[in-house]
Design an enzyme around this catalytic site. Structure first.
Site, PDB file in Angstrom:
ATOM      1  N   CYS A  13      56.591 -63.985  29.983  1.00 50.80           N
ATOM      2  CA  CYS A  13      55.607 -64.628  29.290  1.00 50.80           C
ATOM      3  C   CYS A  13      54.643 -63.562  29.152  1.00 50.80           C
ATOM      4  O   CYS A  13      53.711 -63.401  30.162  1.00 50.80           O
ATOM      5  CB  CYS A  13      55.390 -65.716  30.320  1.00 50.80           C
ATOM      6  SG  CYS A  13      53.704 -66.614  29.810  1.00 50.80           S
ATOM      7  N   CYS A  16      51.088 -65.031  30.469  1.00 51.33           N
ATOM      8  CA  CYS A  16      51.067 -65.081  31.993  1.00 51.33           C
ATOM      9  C   CYS A  16      50.644 -63.408  32.315  1.00 51.33           C
ATOM     10  O   CYS A  16      49.988 -63.437  33.168  1.00 51.33           O
ATOM     11  CB  CYS A  16      52.421 -65.380  32.410  1.00 51.33           C
ATOM     12  SG  CYS A  16      52.922 -66.925  31.833  1.00 51.33           S
ATOM     13  N   ASP A 410      43.221 -25.013  13.945  1.00 47.89           N
ATOM     14  CA  ASP A 410      43.228 -23.493  14.393  1.00 47.89           C
ATOM     15  C   ASP A 410      44.232 -22.589  13.599  1.00 47.89           C
ATOM     16  O   ASP A 410      45.139 -23.494  13.126  1.00 47.89           O
ATOM     17  CB  ASP A 410      43.790 -23.707  15.860  1.00 47.89           C
ATOM     18  CG  ASP A 410      43.518 -22.211  16.581  1.00 47.89           C
ATOM     19  OD1 ASP A 410      42.439 -21.398  16.287  1.00 47.89           O
ATOM     20  OD2 ASP A 410      44.644 -21.849  17.157  1.00 47.89           O
ATOM     21  N   ASP A 601      47.355 -24.967  18.891  1.00 52.32           N
ATOM     22  CA  ASP A 601      48.560 -24.784  19.487  1.00 52.32           C
ATOM     23  C   ASP A 601      48.235 -24.756  21.180  1.00 52.32           C
ATOM     24  O   ASP A 601      49.496 -24.462  21.920  1.00 52.32           O
ATOM     25  CB  ASP A 601      49.051 -23.069  19.264  1.00 52.32           C
ATOM     26  CG  ASP A 601      48.063 -22.112  19.663  1.00 52.32           C
ATOM     27  OD1 ASP A 601      47.226 -22.466  20.294  1.00 52.32           O
ATOM     28  OD2 ASP A 601      48.671 -21.001  19.638  1.00 52.32           O
ATOM     29  N   ASP A 605      42.682 -23.461  23.501  1.00 60.72           N
ATOM     30  CA  ASP A 605      42.176 -24.638  22.562  1.00 60.72           C
ATOM     31  C   ASP A 605      41.587 -25.764  23.297  1.00 60.72           C
ATOM     32  O   ASP A 605      41.166 -26.912  22.751  1.00 60.72           O
ATOM     33  CB  ASP A 605      42.852 -25.152  21.614  1.00 60.72           C
ATOM     34  CG  ASP A 605      43.036 -24.042  20.478  1.00 60.72           C
ATOM     35  OD1 ASP A 605      42.239 -23.121  20.101  1.00 60.72           O
ATOM     36  OD2 ASP A 605      44.257 -23.816  19.727  1.00 60.72           O
TER      37      ASP A 605
END
Length: 704
Positions: A13, A16, A410, A601, A605
């Site tokens: 449900c 529920c 990048d 990559d 970064d």
């Protein structure tokens, strides 16, 4: 903050599930609670210890038949083996048996219902057939409703359906009472099947989970659980077997199927010293690997964790639905009560007539169509992308991506292959090429930068670590090192000029690495990188999809940046950037634009990936940094998967709003028609069960 997970077996449900989630959030020590209705998992973030009994009490009050299991309790070896060997097949067998029993029950009920409709006299027989049909189709609903009332739970769908159908019986609307219950149960069955179908994309990934490992102990091969294997252990991988843990091949040559992780159908050849990851399938030769990560830290384990928990990070639309459903049902129920008692006193009319209209309200009052179909869309979208080797950490990121109008790239490893090659070695001041290359390789020996790797690979000699006295990496510039008694500078023009060393300038599209010994220029090395074949086409497709601005960020020189930007038709570029410069530029775009994505990559970064509205890491296969720092991970180097990602994001949003507008329009339309006496219970069944099924099937279109 500790994380706990509970499996809610038998939770069917959706409304529920929302109630359980809301009540669990109120427990002391619970900072966050999320229920994934599709995979029936309750995930908690807690600041203090919670007793499982407290969770169970809440669950049982709302759904008495649901069994709760703590997923954090570790299993012993025998339990693990039995579960892994038997669960998948047993689950499907059990499901098939339950489905057959449900179909038999509903067909039996339908037969009696049709007979009752066909028979005119005697009335007693007709009524008996209706009652048998009603009890056969609705006994589960009635029984669950009764148990819920004893637990103090009303306003759930079973209670509302019971009141509506029993009410219809009391005013003599026998066909509609039975028909509503029968088609409610039939719709519920189809709904479960549709939701199960959406799980297939996730189940196929879960079924790839390694179940055992062949551990080498001297001359013996022991079959053990992957959880028992430690770093440094040797494993034997036979043809046809899954690679259970990340490792390095120490013996043998083979080809491996990487599709479970990358979506890539072309097998990959592996030999000694190559890396293999958990989830790969060994196709032909026998190989021996040395384990690098324990099972909990393995690539496949991390991917499973991301996919299984993606639904915990809900989209704004999902959060809106949760709040809306909380108020919708009580408002409609009280409206039904008012409709039954107030109009007869004011405008007159038979009480049974207004009661019938009120019963229509009760049938329409369940918000199941909303609380199932909307989360299902995001679940299905995330599942579809996972099969393509794209991991999305939450529906919120998929929703945000549809609004992105600026993508910042990048350069290295994203738009270019990131496979640098030494193209020229130019020694100066009396050195030869071999001596200059050796000095460069020793100076770069402790660096993981792609340029450093290319120099070390080109040198292809063993490095004597004893000769390296000092090593310091300057982000975005190069390396300061001490080899024997010589001070070495290796890096870009800015690094050497900082130390007063004059270097020549070049009109070149290649990366120039300068080397200085004891503050004297010793030469330079030219490094080349190639643009990915699909990069230009991907940029074009992105603009067709509504991306208004593309931006290139690179630490390379101006000429390299300009050349790549012109070549790929990128709108703006910035060169000679340090990692902190990339963050500053991203902040600038975040202030100017409604939504900004960054794709890199994953190497150096992390700050930019984390700060962007959506951080996308390329080539995440085997990269812990990429998986941890980003919101979305493209597991291989295929840039074109960015197109798939945005297409799924936009399609998810489109279907989500289609469902939302359709559900609300139909429900409110039929509420008005019901109040005016212009529709009957069959219309109400359509507005509840029919709309739920239609929107679920519409949600599953995303899997095509």
């Amino acid at each position: 903050m500790e994380k706990k997970e509970f499996l809610l077996e038998g939770l069917n449900c959706a409304n529920c599930a929302t109630k359980i989630e809301e009540n669990v959030k109120k427990l002391e020590g619970v900072n966050e609670a999320n229920i994934n209705f599709v995979n029936k998992t309750l995930t908690l973030k807690i600041s203090s210890e919670i007793k499982p009994e407290e969770i169970e009490k809440i669950v049982k009050k709302v759904e008495p038949d649901v069994k709760i299991y703590d997923k954090n309790i570790p299993k012993n070896k025998s339990q693990n083996e039995i579960e892994q060997k038997n669960n998948a097949s047993k689950e499907y067998e059990d499901e098939d048996e339950v489905d057959k029993a449900e179909i038999r029950r509903l067909l039996f009920s339908l037969t009696f219902f049709i007979l009752a409709l066909l028979i005119k006299e005697p009335f007693a027989l007709k009524l008996s057939l209706f009652i048998v049909s009603y009890l056969v189709s609705g006994w589960k609903v009635l029984f669950r409703s009764f148990k819920n009332i004893l637990n103090g739970t009303i306003f759930d769908e079973t209670f509302l359906m019971s009141i509506a159908t029993i009410g219809a019986f009391t005013i003599g609307e026998f066909p509609e009472a039975v028909g509503v219950m029968l088609f409610y149960e039939f719709g519920d069955f189809l709904q479960d099947k549709a939701v199960d179908n959406s799980r297939k994309s996730i189940k196929s990934l879960l079924n790839m989970r390694p179940t055992y490992a062949n551990l080498l102990k001297g001359d013996k091969v022991l079959k053990v659980s992957p959880e028992e294997v430690k770093v440094g252990h040797l494993l034997l991988i036979n043809p046809g077997e899954k690679v259970p843990l990340d490792g390095i091949v120490v013996k043998g040559i083979s080809t491996v199927d990487t599709s479970a992780l990358t979506g890539e159908s072309v097998p990959k050849r592996v030999k000694e010293n190559d890396e293999v990851l958990s989830g790969f399938i060994n196709l032909n030769g026998t190989i021996t690997i040395r384990v690098q990560n324990e099972y909990s830290e393995s690539t496949f384990s991390k991917i499973l964790d991301i996919v299984e928990n993606a639904s915990n990070k809900k989209a704004k639309t999902e959060k809106f639905i949760t709040k809306f459903a909380k108020y919708y049902t009580p408002v409609i129920v009280f409206s039904a009560i008012a409709l039954a008692f107030i109009p007869p006193l004011i405008v007159g009319g038979a009480f049974s007539q207004w009661l019938y209209r009120a019963l229509i309200f009760l049938v329409i009052s369940c918000p199941c169509a909303l609380v199932i179909s909307i989360p299902l869309i995001y679940f299905a979208g995330i599942g579809k992308l996972s099969k393509k080797g794209v991991l999305v950490k939450g529906g919120n990121y998929l929703e945000t991506l549809k609004n992105v109008d600026t993508i910042i790239f990048d350069k290295t490893g994203t738009l270019t292959k990131g496979l640098f090659e030494v193209s020229e070695i130019k020694p100066l001041n009396g050195l030869n090429e071999e001596a200059l290359l050796k000095i460069a390789a020793y100076a770069e020996s402790h660096s993981n930068h792609p340029i450093a790797k290319s120099i070390k690979e080109y040198f292809h000699h063993e490095i004597d670590e004893n000769l390296i006295k000092e090593h310091e990496e300057i982000a975005g510039k190069g390396v300061i090192s001490k080899i024997n008694n010589d001070d070495i500078l290796i890096g870009n023009k800015e690094l050497l000029e900082k130390y007063g060393i004059e270097v020549p300038s070049f009109d070149s599209y290649e990366t120039i690495v300068y080397i200085a010994i004891n503050k004297n220029l010793a030469g330079y090395i030219k490094i080349s990188d190639k643009i990915k074949p699909m990069a230009k086409e991907t940029i074009k497709e992105l603009k067709k999809l509504g991306i208004k601005k593309t931006v290139l960020l690179t630490g390379d020189n101006e000429k390299i940046g300009r050349n790549i930007a012109l070549n790929l038709e990128i709108d703006e570029y910035y060169a000679k950037l340090l990692p902190e410069d990339k963050v500053k530029l991203l902040e600038k775009y975040l202030k100017e634009k409604p939504s900004v994505a960054f794709i890199g990559d994953g190497i150096n970064d992390a700050p930019v990936l984390a700060r962007a509205d959506v951080g996308i890491a390329m080539g995440g296969l085997g990269s812990d940094a990429a998986i941890e720092a980003s919101d979305i991970v493209i597991m291989d180097d295929d840039l074109s998967k960015l197109i798939d990602l945005i297409n799924v994001s936009k399609k998810t949003a489109r279907i989500s709003w289609q469902n939302l507008s359709f559900i609300l329009t139909i429900k409110f339309l039929f509420l008005i028609l019901g109040a005016l006496g212009l529709t009957n219970m069959w219309g109400a069944v359509f507005a509840d069960v029919g709309v739920t099924l239609l929107t679920i099937f519409n949600s599953l279109r995303i899997l095509r």
